[in-house]
Design an enzyme around this catalytic site. Structure first.
Site, PDB file in Angstrom:
ATOM      1  N   PRO A   5      -3.093   2.545  -6.392  1.00 10.85           N
ATOM      2  CA  PRO A   5      -4.458   2.107  -6.763  1.00 10.85           C
ATOM      3  C   PRO A   5      -5.202   3.289  -7.393  1.00 10.85           C
ATOM      4  O   PRO A   5      -5.324   4.338  -6.799  1.00 10.85           O
ATOM      5  CB  PRO A   5      -5.084   1.705  -5.418  1.00 10.85           C
ATOM      6  CG  PRO A   5      -4.214   2.302  -4.367  1.00 10.85           C
ATOM      7  CD  PRO A   5      -2.901   2.690  -4.959  1.00 10.85           C
TER       8      PRO A   5
ATOM      9  N   VAL B  70      -6.168  10.001  -2.019  1.00  9.36           N
ATOM     10  CA  VAL B  70      -7.405  10.731  -2.352  1.00  9.36           C
ATOM     11  C   VAL B  70      -8.593   9.793  -2.257  1.00  9.36           C
ATOM     12  O   VAL B  70      -8.661   8.775  -2.956  1.00  9.36           O
ATOM     13  CB  VAL B  70      -7.297  11.309  -3.775  1.00  9.36           C
ATOM     14  CG1 VAL B  70      -8.593  11.964  -4.217  1.00  9.36           C
ATOM     15  CG2 VAL B  70      -6.156  12.301  -3.840  1.00  9.36           C
TER      16      VAL B  70
ATOM     17  N   ASP C 299      -4.645   8.683  -7.034  1.00  8.50           N
ATOM     18  CA  ASP C 299      -4.051   7.604  -6.219  1.00  8.50           C
ATOM     19  C   ASP C 299      -4.951   7.451  -4.975  1.00  8.50           C
ATOM     20  O   ASP C 299      -5.029   8.331  -4.123  1.00  8.50           O
ATOM     21  CB  ASP C 299      -2.618   8.011  -5.823  1.00  8.50           C
ATOM     22  CG  ASP C 299      -1.878   6.919  -5.059  1.00  8.50           C
ATOM     23  OD1 ASP C 299      -2.527   6.016  -4.487  1.00  8.50           O
ATOM     24  OD2 ASP C 299      -0.636   6.973  -5.063  1.00  8.50           O
ATOM     25  N   HIS C 300      -5.647   6.355  -4.893  1.00 10.45           N
ATOM     26  CA  HIS C 300      -6.653   6.167  -3.827  1.00 10.45           C
ATOM     27  C   HIS C 300      -6.034   6.014  -2.441  1.00 10.45           C
ATOM     28  O   HIS C 300      -6.739   6.054  -1.426  1.00 10.45           O
ATOM     29  CB  HIS C 300      -7.513   4.940  -4.152  1.00 10.45           C
ATOM     30  CG  HIS C 300      -8.940   5.062  -3.725  1.00 10.45           C
ATOM     31  ND1 HIS C 300      -9.350   5.957  -2.771  1.00 10.45           N
ATOM     32  CD2 HIS C 300     -10.044   4.389  -4.123  1.00 10.45           C
ATOM     33  CE1 HIS C 300     -10.668   5.824  -2.584  1.00 10.45           C
ATOM     34  NE2 HIS C 300     -11.108   4.879  -3.401  1.00 10.45           N
ATOM     35  N   ARG C 301      -4.677   5.878  -2.403  1.00 13.27           N
ATOM     36  CA  ARG C 301      -4.066   5.841  -1.071  1.00 13.27           C
ATOM     37  C   ARG C 301      -4.176   7.215  -0.434  1.00 13.27           C
ATOM     38  O   ARG C 301      -4.248   7.337   0.781  1.00 13.27           O
ATOM     39  CB  ARG C 301      -2.582   5.462  -1.167  1.00 13.27           C
ATOM     40  CG  ARG C 301      -2.368   4.043  -1.684  1.00 13.27           C
ATOM     41  CD  ARG C 301      -0.902   3.758  -1.912  1.00 13.27           C
ATOM     42  NE  ARG C 301      -0.341   4.560  -3.017  1.00 13.27           N
ATOM     43  CZ  ARG C 301       0.904   4.433  -3.451  1.00 13.27           C
ATOM     44  NH1 ARG C 301       1.701   3.512  -2.907  1.00 13.27           N
ATOM     45  NH2 ARG C 301       1.352   5.197  -4.416  1.00 13.27           N
TER      46      ARG C 301
END
Lengths: 447, 371, 326
Positions: A245, A423, A419-421
């Site tokens: 994401p 950060v 990568d929002h997983r």
């Protein structure tokens, strides 16, 4: 021996005359200088004396006829040998101005070659002398001073006697593309630098400005097979885009000091001959910012997040075959100068199509230099296996508030995608803020 | 028409000598001439006229771009030319074919000029010091005056020895007297007292403009106005032309300064073959002067003196021979070399070298011209 | 070394003296040149020294002066005419272009016409109409003539003698605004052919070309530019016909930029010819188009306007800036 008397130009540039009255008829014997005919020209009535002695065999025009200068008017069977008469010059190849019979209509914009009314045409089908086979076209008044075309030359640095052989439009192109002609090898005749030579010599990024608008292709569609590099890129993009994401953050920053810093580096002896640009500053900034925000320099696996304590700095490179991302291994160990050289080497290798798979693997974080395309910012897609990608935008003069006043300053947008997983927004922002602060003040790198 | 009481005439149109106080000193010069010399006058006039007519025909046949007839002016020219001495320098305008003949110019030089092969090109040193034709009206008057000034500076004149003292004759027409250069020549000649005879052939026409448009006063008075002794003569009288010219030239070469003769004559032909006199002059005018033809009156004079048909036939035949010879030689003329085009400077000149080389390279790169 | 500092008028005077002494066929002619010594005193003392048969005061007639000079040349003299001011050459224009220029060709090698016509020309002296013109182009354009213009007393001294010694007609244009400033004249030997052009100041950033009084202006512009960090090379043209292009071409190959300057109006001028030729022959060396700095295409204005009309160092440097901007 039959001889013909061509109508002479009796008045310095006349082109025609009218036969007024014949003074002889076929069968008459004539002597030299005997009056044959009275003609009327634009200027006056003139009697023509016979150039021959002999018997008149034929009158070639009737009384009242208008005859062009040079046309034979009478045939005489000459008793006393032949006399060579030169045909009078003039009036035989070029028609009169205003020859309305042959004039074209007013020149239409579409048809080329149309002549304005009143200028006439040459009337007789003007021709030119053919060049002899093997003849060399003459140069204007002898050899040109720089003897440009005479031999192939390698252009040398300015200041020497040998000129760089490039026409003005090519010189302008080089200037626009920021290409130093002294470093370009000319492949044209005699070492002339061609347009393609300049384009090839341009930096990788500046190549990708549209220089021409191609014509619409005739076919309705073109089908490009998906294979090779394109297929690989597509696979990677899909993997990245639909696995990680993406979240992006953007910040504008005053890059004036980066521009000054870059300029001073360029002028310094240490960096002579090495390509120095804001990208170098950004590269160093990324390394520094990674040091302060380690999690952006990592890899997600479903089981664990692997945080790398080294930076294999990827640089997105546009090549004729497509996008590739070679990386500089252990960039954190390189001095500024070494980093500059590594960047240059990476660029040249990519442009020459020599980047190896090893060069492109094991990257930990990537910079994409959208600014070289003139773009202010963008939303890049992560290189598969990486968690952060930084976009450096174009650095342009824009209004900026300095000490309460609006002034022009070099401004750029620093953006990054993550990568929002791994950060979250706070790390993303701090990391990006660190980048921006270096761009704003490169002296921070002295930390 | 322009005759005045002052017009000096030794030979009437009928061919008899005119005796008076005015003509007496001049007639002395005539009696000093031998019969052979008088016959020469006639020969020169007749042959020149025949040459002139042949050249006109050649132009009408397309062999010359232009012909400039001297018809009717033979006496003015032959008499004055004969009066000049070998060491004198002659500066013609462009119609002095008879003067050229007397001084030794091959008539083909004039043909070549008008056929377009040269702009003159003959060497005065080889042609009795007969300088090139000058086509700009009146310009030669200044060149002649400068030459005469040079004679004075060189002390080649005015020493008292007419056998070696030199003088200059400048020929020009009535139209030329309106040109500033002619006036300036008179100024300089008078100021420096140059040994020059200004010989004006008033043939009454400057192309289509009659002499009345050029001057409201007899033209010889112009010379007087500049302080130059000037007379008017009957220009169709070869004896007057000779005697007065001889007298004036000896005065000039003797240190007496410049002199001026207005010779009344008539341009019997057109200005050139491009001209059409029927558009601007009357037949009566031409008839008046035809009755005063220089050759006819001199023939009467010679016949009265005892010359017979044999002499006139011989001269006629000589004239025919010359005409035929000119015709043959004209038809045989080739083309000039392009080299002539670049012979513009006396000293070497880089641009001439460059352009000559360019033309040679250009020509050799193309096929020959086929006609 | 026989170097002496003197005005250009003195240099010309000495040069004429040397020519008169070297060849007794040389003679001077013109209005007021004898007893008065010329309105600029260029011929001062020469009539006294050589006599009235070598130095002639002529009537007031330019066509007459040139026309009789032609006749004198036919007689074997080597006349040196003076036209009193540039604006008065036109009455003599016909004798110069229709006759003098064409006579050598017309005579096909049988006669020589070694006539020199000296003409004071150019502005910067605050004079009235017709006394400050620059008509060089008419004569440079006329085949059969040679046209030169010295910029310094040294060149004036030598070039007048060389012009007189040659066998062709020469228009010798003397920049009258340079008549009185002094310069060194080396009388030991002539170092330069009459028609040679010459680099008089070396530089690297751009080439300036001019003749006559303009050369001093170009040198001034170069000095100013040097203080600004721009290095200009200056070429003294010296001869307008023929033009010696070799030093100019070598200079342009080095600098890549050329500015041509002249007092004369620019339309159809000598400067235009130089610009076209350099564009043709040094095409690949040019970093910028050749620029011309000229007088405006107007008659020479009343003297109070001459500083606006005539190109000065500022106008030259404006063109230099434009050339360097490419």
């Amino acid at each position: 021996m039959a001889q013909e008397f061509p109508l002479p130009d009796v008045g310095e540039g006349l082109t025609e005359a009218e036969i007024v009255s014949w003074k002889v008829k076929p069968g008459d014997t004539v002597t030299v200088n005997q009056v044959l005919v009275e003609i009327e020209t634009a200027k006056s009535l003139v009697e023509l004396p016979s150039p021959f002695a002999g018997t008149v065999t034929e009158l070639l025009f009737e009384e009242g006829a208008t005859v062009e200068v040079g046309a034979p008017i009478i045939r005489v069977d000459s008793s006393g040998g032949t006399i060579e008469l030169q045909a009078p010059r003039g009036g035989d190849t070029v028609g009169e101005v205003g020859d309305t019979k042959a004039s074209a209509p007013a020149p239409a914009e579409e048809s080329s070659g149309a002549v304005l009314v009143g200028y006439g045409s040459s009337g007789h089908g003007a021709t030119r002398r053919r060049r002899r086979p093997g003849a060399v076209a003459t140069t204007a008044e002898g050899a040109t001073a720089d003897g440009a075309k005479a031999s192939a030359r390698r252009p040398v640095a300015t200041g020497s006697a040998m000129p760089i052989i490039a026409k003005p439009p090519i010189r302008k192109l080089a200037k626009d593309l920021d290409v130093d002609l002294a470093g370009v090898t000319g492949t044209g005749v005699g070492g002339e630098i061609t347009r393609e030579d300049v384009v090839r010599g341009a930096s990788q990024a500046t190549v990708f400005r549209n220089l021409e608008t191609p014509a619409w292709p005739e076919e309705r569609e073109e089908r490009i097979p998906v294979k090779g590099v394109r297929k690989a890129i597509a696979t990677a993009m899909v993997q990245s885009a639909f696995t990680a994401p993406h979240v992006s953050v953007f910040t504008d920053v005053n890059a004036t000091r980066t521009m000054e810093f870059t300029r001073r580096l360029k002028d310094s002896a240490q960096f002579a001959g090495i390509r120095v640009s804001p990208l170098l500053v950004m590269a160093k900034a990324v390394i520094w910012a990674v040091q302060r925000n380690p999690t952006v320099n990592s890899t997600w696996t479903d089981a664990e997040i692997i945080v790398h304590h080294y930076v294999n700095l990827g640089i997105a490179a546009a090549t004729p075959r497509g996008l590739i991302v070679p990386n500089i291994k252990d960039a954190q160990n390189l001095s500024l100068r070494e980093l500059a050289m590594a960047l240059e080497q990476l660029t040249v290798t990519a442009r020459d199509g020599k980047t190896t798979p090893a060069d492109m693997s094991q990257g930990t974080i990537t910079i994409t230099n959208l600014g070289s395309f003139g773009m202010d910012t963008g939303t890049p897609i992560l290189n598969p296996g990486e968690v952060g990608i930084v976009a450096l935008g174009a650095i342009k003069q824009k209004p900026w508030v300095v000490d309460g006043e609006v002034r022009p300053a070099y401004v750029t947008t620093v953006s990054a995608a993550f990568d929002h997983r791994i950060v979250d927004g706070d790390v993303a922002s701090r990391f990006t803020a660190d980048l921006a602060s270096v761009i704003e003040e490169p002296a921070l790198l002295l930390d | 028409m322009s005759y005045t009481e002052a017009t000096i005439q030794l030979l009437s149109p009928e061919g008899s000598l005119v005796e008076s106080d005015v003509t007496a000193p001049y007639l002395e010069k005539i009696t000093a001439l031998s019969d052979a010399q008088l016959r020469d006058f006639h020969r020169h006039m007749v042959v020149t006229r025949r040459f002139d007519i042949e050249a006109g025909n050649l132009q009408r046949q397309g062999q010359l771009a232009l012909w400039i007839p001297s018809l009717g002016q033979e006496a003015a020219q032959v008499g004055s030319a004969y009066a000049a001495r070998a060491q004198d320098h002659i500066f013609p305008a462009y119609r002095e074919h008879a003067v050229g003949r007397v001084r030794g110019l091959d008539p083909m030089r004039i043909i070549e000029l008008l056929r377009g092969l040269s702009h003159g090109g003959w060497n005065p040193a080889d042609t009795g010091n007969f300088h090139l034709y000058t086509l700009v009206i009146g310009s030669q008057a200044l060149h002649a005056t400068g030459y005469a000034m040079g004679l004075t500076l060189d002390e080649a004149t005015g020493t008292g020895d007419p056998g070696s003292d030199a003088a200059v004759v400048a020929y020009f027409g009535d139209g030329a007297t309106s040109q500033g250069d002619v006036s300036e020549a008179l100024v300089f000649a008078a100021s420096y007292q140059a040994p020059i005879l200004f010989f004006l052939q008033n043939n009454h026409w400057a192309i289509s403009v009659p002499v009345e448009r050029q001057s409201r006063t007899p033209l010889y008075l112009r010379g007087t106005g500049f302080g130059i002794p000037s007379v008017q003569i009957d220009g169709n009288d070869v004896l007057a032309s000779y005697a007065v010219s001889a007298t004036f030239l000896d005065e000039a070469r003797g240190g007496g300064g410049p002199r001026f003769i207005e010779a009344l004559t008539y341009r019997m032909g057109a200005h050139t073959t491009s001209d059409d006199p029927t558009k601007y002059r009357e037949k009566e005018d031409e008839r008046f002067w035809a009755e005063r033809d220089p050759i006819a009156r001199f023939e009467s004079f010679l016949r009265a003196k005892g010359e017979g048909d044999a002499f006139f036939a011989e001269v006629s035949a000589e004239a025919e021979d010359l005409a035929a010879d000119v015709r043959t030689r004209t038809l045989a003329l080739g083309l000039p070399s392009t080299e002539k085009m670049f012979a513009v400077y006396s000293d070497p000149h880089p641009l001439m070298d460059e352009q000559r080389a360019w033309l040679a390279a250009y020509e050799s790169s193309l096929d020959e011209v086929t006609e | 070394m026989t170097t002496e500092s003197m005005t250009m008028t003195k240099a010309l005077n000495e040069g004429l003296r040397a020519a008169l002494a070297a060849n007794d066929r040389v003679l001077l002619m013109g209005e007021d040149i004898g007893t008065l010594g010329g309105v600029f005193r260029v011929t001062e003392g020469l009539k006294t020294e050589f006599g009235e048969n070598r130095v002639l005061d002529t009537p007031l007639a330019e066509s007459g002066i040139v026309g009789t000079a032609i006749g004198l040349a036919m007689r074997g003299f080597r006349p040196v005419c003076e036209i009193q001011f540039d604006g008065f050459i036109y009455p003599g224009f016909d004798q110069i272009t229709s006759q003098l220029a064409k006579l050598t060709a017309r005579n096909e090698g049988n006669q020589r016409f070694p006539v020199v016509i000296r003409v004071p020309y150019g502005g910067h002296i605050g004079a009235v109409e017709h006394h400050q013109e620059s008509p060089e182009a008419y004569f440079a354009h006329t085949a059969g003539l040679r046209v030169v213009s010295p910029a310094t007393p040294h060149d004036a001294y030598w070039m007048i003698q060389q012009a007189i010694a040659g066998d062709d007609p020469v228009l010798f244009f003397e920049p009258k605004s340079r008549y009185w400033p002094k310069g060194d004249v080396d009388r030991s030997a002539s170092d330069t052919p009459l028609h040679a052009s010459r680099v008089v100041r070396t530089g690297t950033d751009a080439t300036l070309v001019g003749h006559g009084a303009m050369v001093a202006t170009l040198l001034q512009a170069a000095e100013i530019a040097a203080e600004e960090g721009t290095s200009l090379e200056v070429v003294d043209l010296r001869s307008l016909s023929p033009i010696d292009y070799a030093p100019i071409l070598a200079s342009v190959q080095k600098t890549g930029r050329l500015v041509v300057a002249q007092e004369a109006p620019g339309h159809v001028s000598v400067g235009s010819e130089i610009a076209a030729t350099i564009a043709e022959r040094a095409f690949y060396s040019l970093q910028a188009p050749v620029l011309r700095v000229s007088g405006f295409d107007t008659p020479f204005p009343p003297a109070k306007l001459e500083s606006a009309y005539l190109p000065d160092a500022d106008r030259v440097l404006e063109a230099v800036d434009r050339a360097l901007a490419y």
